[in-house]
Design a protein around this motif. Structure first.
Motif, PDB file in Angstrom:
ATOM      1  N   MET A   1       8.929  -0.969   4.409  1.00  0.00           N
ATOM      2  CA  MET A   1       8.997  -1.862   5.263  1.00  0.00           C
ATOM      3  C   MET A   1      10.358  -1.678   5.799  1.00  0.00           C
ATOM      4  O   MET A   1      11.123  -2.182   7.067  1.00  0.00           O
ATOM      5  CB  MET A   1       9.929  -2.762   4.381  1.00  0.00           C
ATOM      6  N   ALA A   2      11.207  -0.359   5.202  1.00  0.00           N
ATOM      7  CA  ALA A   2      11.691   0.674   5.776  1.00  0.00           C
ATOM      8  C   ALA A   2      11.735   1.423   7.160  1.00  0.00           C
ATOM      9  O   ALA A   2      12.740   1.517   8.028  1.00  0.00           O
ATOM     10  CB  ALA A   2      13.333   1.764   4.763  1.00  0.00           C
ATOM     11  N   LEU A   3      10.109   1.163   7.334  1.00  0.00           N
ATOM     12  CA  LEU A   3      10.094   2.269   8.370  1.00  0.00           C
ATOM     13  C   LEU A   3      10.118   1.436  10.204  1.00  0.00           C
ATOM     14  O   LEU A   3      10.553   1.411  10.924  1.00  0.00           O
ATOM     15  CB  LEU A   3       8.472   2.975   7.864  1.00  0.00           C
ATOM     16  N   ALA A   4       9.516  -0.027   9.837  1.00  0.00           N
ATOM     17  CA  ALA A   4       9.713  -1.153  10.335  1.00  0.00           C
ATOM     18  C   ALA A   4      11.124  -0.932  10.482  1.00  0.00           C
ATOM     19  O   ALA A   4      10.886  -1.550  11.376  1.00  0.00           O
ATOM     20  CB  ALA A   4       8.869  -2.410   9.650  1.00  0.00           C
ATOM     21  N   PHE A   5      12.163  -1.188  10.174  1.00  0.00           N
ATOM     22  CA  PHE A   5      13.024  -1.375   9.601  1.00  0.00           C
ATOM     23  C   PHE A   5      13.900  -0.371  11.029  1.00  0.00           C
ATOM     24  O   PHE A   5      14.311  -0.448  11.937  1.00  0.00           O
ATOM     25  CB  PHE A   5      13.486  -1.868   9.018  1.00  0.00           C
ATOM     26  N   ALA A   6      13.300   1.086  10.836  1.00  0.00           N
ATOM     27  CA  ALA A   6      14.119   1.982  11.453  1.00  0.00           C
ATOM     28  C   ALA A   6      13.470   1.565  12.676  1.00  0.00           C
ATOM     29  O   ALA A   6      14.447   2.035  14.182  1.00  0.00           O
ATOM     30  CB  ALA A   6      13.403   2.954  10.722  1.00  0.00           C
TER      31      ALA A   6
END
Length: 185
Positions: free
Chosen positions: A1-6
């Motif tokens: 999810m951190a990658l999608a948020f980035a």
């Protein structure tokens, strides 16, 4: 999810991450935060509700409840304080009503219906992750309808969002339970 948020931050900042430090918060941001918290609570509770109420009736009930409980009083106060019945005074009334109908039926009704179906079948955490697709659709519509130029940050941001969602899709949907052979002392 951190990658999608980035990827989302990359699209929002138009590739200039330093622009995020220049954001100015206002009362509207507080209302948006309150709305996001309410939506998160609703998402967590929706899975329980969809076990007894199908996704379509639940969507209709929540949409009409929001319209009657929240929007109708705001609109009545707006009219009572001298506001015009339609905010776009100089706009084509037919176009304004068509745009409002599109927003009501498309993203609001159908979007929430699909979201509730995702919550009911996959849980709030997995369904909420797909909200990261919002900047992708916003960028696509702004390029297609408003003539915004496709830029490197769109491509990299979209690829990053898809990579994050793909990684989430491969993860175990249920957290690992602690296994014991007997009672815990």
């Amino acid at each position: 999810m951190a990658l999608a948020f980035a990827g989302t931050l990359l699209i929002i900042s138009k590739g200039q991450i330093a622009a995020l430090t220049e954001l100015h918060l206002s009362l509207g941001n507080l209302w948006s935060l309150l709305g996001a918290i309410s939506f998160a609570w609703f998402s967590i509770r929706a899975r329980d509700w969809t076990r007894t109420i199908e996704a379509l009736p639940l969507t209709v009930v929540t949409a009409w409840s929001g319209l009657i409980v929240v929007m109708l009083p705001v609109y009545v106060v707006w009219l009572a304080t001298g506001g015009p019945w339609l905010v776009w005074n100089d706009a084509d009334t037919g176009f304004a009503l068509a745009a409002t109908a599109y927003i009501g039926i498309g993203p609001t009704m159908l979007g929430n219906l699909f979201y509730l179906y995702g919550v009911a079948t996959n849980g709030a955490t997995r369904a909420a992750a797909f909200l990261y697709l919002s900047p992708l659709f916003s960028a696509t519509f702004s390029i297609g309808w408003l003539g915004e130029q496709l830029a490197w940050y769109h491509i990299v941001g979209i690829a990053t969002i898809f990579a994050g969602l793909a990684m989430l899709g491969k993860s175990d949907p249920k957290p690992n339970a602690i296994k014991t052979d007997g009672p815990i002392a």
